[in-house]
Structure formats: C-alpha cells, structure tokens
Design a protein around this motif. Structure first.
Motif, PDB file in Angstrom:
ATOM      1  N   ALA A 251       0.829  -1.207   0.000  1.00 39.44           N
ATOM      2  CA  ALA A 251       0.000   0.000   0.000  1.00 39.44           C
ATOM      3  C   ALA A 251       0.863   1.257   0.000  1.00 39.44           C
ATOM      4  CB  ALA A 251      -0.932  -0.017   1.206  1.00 39.44           C
TER       5      ALA A 251
ATOM      6  N   THR B 262      -4.247  -2.326  -3.337  1.00 43.99           N
ATOM      7  CA  THR B 262      -4.017  -3.286  -2.257  1.00 43.99           C
ATOM      8  C   THR B 262      -5.307  -3.568  -1.510  1.00 43.99           C
ATOM      9  OG1 THR B 262      -1.741  -2.456  -1.972  1.00 43.99           O
ATOM     10  CG2 THR B 262      -2.684  -3.748  -0.164  1.00 43.99           C
TER      11      THR B 262
ATOM     12  N   ALA C  77      -6.132   1.586  -1.435  1.00 44.69           N
ATOM     13  CA  ALA C  77      -5.817   0.602  -0.401  1.00 44.69           C
ATOM     14  C   ALA C  77      -7.047   0.404   0.472  1.00 44.69           C
ATOM     15  CB  ALA C  77      -4.635   1.077   0.450  1.00 44.69           C
TER      16      ALA C  77
END
Length: 323
Positions: A272, A278, A298
C-alpha cells in the motif's frame, strides 16, 4: 539539525513510520534524518530518499545468543556506530521500553533532547521516563497518524500535509515472473493463526483473478507459510510460489504488481505504501488502528472475528483493477 528516528520493528510498524520522514523533510528544511532500525527491516528506510544514515540493531538476534562473545562484540560495535554522531533530537515513535533504552544510548548535541509518547500514550508507559519530552497523542487514531502527530508535536509544526510515504521501488526483474500478462501478489501468510483466511476462500479468489487475466505469485517466508502457499498454488493452474526473497526484492515484487491481496502482515502495508492497488483481509484484528492507510487504492476488508467473504473480496479486487 540532526535527527535520529527510533522505530525498530516490526515490518508494518516501520512502514507506518515513513510518512513521518516525508513530513520532517518538508517541515524541517536542511535536517539530516537518521534511523535506528532492526537489521531485518533496514531495507525499508533505505527506500526513502530523505533518510541519511541507517543504523541497524540486532536485538532479535542478540537475545537468542545472549551469552555469546560474538553477541557482546556486536553490541559494542552497534553502540560505537550509534554514538558516532551527536543528535539535536532523538524521536522514539515505538513507545516501548526496548526502543527507549536504545534511544537513550544515542549521543546528544548540546541542548539536544529525547522525545516520544507521553506516559498515557506510549505502548509501554515506563518508556516515557527515558524522554526529556513526552507528548499525549490520542491512542484511538491510526498508527500512521499517531506517528505524524508525534513528530509535529516534537518539532512544533501543524500536521496538515497530505499523506505521503515518500518511497518507490523498481519493479523486480526475475526470469520466473509472468511475462505474458500482469500479475497479482497474494500474501497468504501471517504471524497468527487467527489472522489467516480459509484456504478454500483463497482458491475461489485465485480462480476469479486468473479468469480476469492475471498471473498469480505467492511469496512465503517460514516453512509453514511455504507449505500453505504451495498447497494453494497447486489448486490453480499457472499460480506460482515465489522463491525466498529479501525485503528489498519483495518490495520490487509488489511494486510491479497489478494488484496485491494480503492478510494483516507487514508486506501488505508495504504494498500500500508503494502505491499499489491493495486489499488487506482482516480476520483476527481490527483494521481501524492498524489497517492499510494509503488512500482510495488501499482497502481494508473484514475485521476481528469477521473474515470477509470471497465474493466481497473478488468484487473489490475487480473494482481496483478497473479503476
């Protein structure tokens, strides 16, 4: 001004300290920023261009061989290296007795100070006794923001800069990586059994990602993690288990990924921080304080006792890939 940061471990905690470096580099122009870190994680601060001298410490290794002559020689060499420079400010953002004692070994310049969390804010309250100044940073904020607020308090500036980890890594060049299609990195191992995601859930996700045109790469560290990754890779044609790699190589692997899906582990936070799409999957811990924290690319899914369903993870993954 010469500054020493003390954040030794673990991998995720070290990653969480990176935005603090970016803030200091912008708010304290001309400062030299050194970092005291556990030797196994020294590759992380090396990724940040504002970090000067990196001082590795080997507490984890030393305590396994405490009565060895080599250990005591290593401790003496570390102390000499640490005291080679005098610091105007030592900032301990770990908040442990261990980190406070390490920071106390550093040599201060005239008027220099050791700073850290106040007794009410430190992870181990006794650590605050080793600081000249301790700051009452709220405990209910994310770890990244707590570190940034601590630095702002210690250096007297307003913590209003945009979040910036300040790191980059060149994509890994390896002949075993997929070359005919983008790849996803799946981080299936973690330090605690309650943080694991069921293997049949991983299989469902892997089949969906393969169907979306991605290659699958499964890094693994310990023997147990490697056994799990091998089982999972065998379930989906074309999935591969990465060979053992150092942290710097793992950073390159994540930097080249189209997607990273991982459990509550330091490498997920590193992905991330590198700006990769992510997904962090939580089953045994609460992401509100220590989840991935790096903007809209993320995402944290699940929570303590509430592992995310495969359908939720697949939908989120496809959304990230399409964005």
């Amino acid at each position: 001004m010469r500054i020493l940061l003390v954040k030794t471990s673990s991998l995720g905690d070290v990653v969480h300290n990176l935005p603090l470096v970016t803030d200091l580099a912008r708010r304290v122009p001309g400062a030299t920023i050194d970092w005291l870190v556990e030797e196994g994680f020294a590759d992380i601060p090396r990724l940040h261009p504002a970090v000067g001298r990196i001082i590795p410490v080997a507490v984890r290794r030393w305590r396994r061989h405490l009565f060895s002559a080599a250990t005591w020689h290593g401790i003496a060499a570390f102390r000499r290296e640490l005291r080679r420079e005098a610091y105007d400010r030592v900032l301990d953002s770990q908040g442990l007795i261990k980190s406070a004692l390490l920071g106390a070994q550093a040599r201060l310049a005239p008027g220099g100070q050791r700073c850290g969390y106040g007794r009410e804010a430190a992870r181990e309250p006794l650590a605050a006794r080793f600081y000249h100044r301790g700051y009452g940073i709220p405990r209910n904020a994310h770890a990244v923001e707590r570190n940034r607020w601590l630095a702002a308090a210690a250096f007297d500036y307003t913590p209003d800069l945009p979040l910036d980890y300040g790191i980059a890594a060149p994509p890994l060049a390896a002949d075993w990586l997929p070359t005919d299609r983008p790849y996803a990195v799946l981080l299936t191992g973690t330090s605690r059994a309650d943080k694991l995601w069921p293997e049949d859930h991983w299989q469902t996700l892997m089949q969906a990602l393969t169907g979306a045109g991605l290659g699958l790469v499964l890094p693994a560290g310990s023997a147990e993690e490697r056994q799990r990754a091998t089982r999972l890779a065998a379930m989906v044609p074309g999935a591969l288990v990465a060979p053992p790699m150092a942290v710097a190589q793992l950073a390159g692997l994540c930097a080249g990924a189209a997607l990273v899906v991982g459990l509550d582990t330091g490498l997920t936070h590193l992905a991330a921080a590198l700006g990769r799409p992510t997904l962090a999957l939580f089953s045994g811990s609460d992401p509100s304080l220590t989840g991935v924290h790096a903007g809209p690319g993320a995402l944290n899914l699940g929570g303590a006792g509430q592992p995310p369903a495969p359908a939720v993870v697949i939908a989120a993954a496809l959304d990230l890939l399409a964005s």
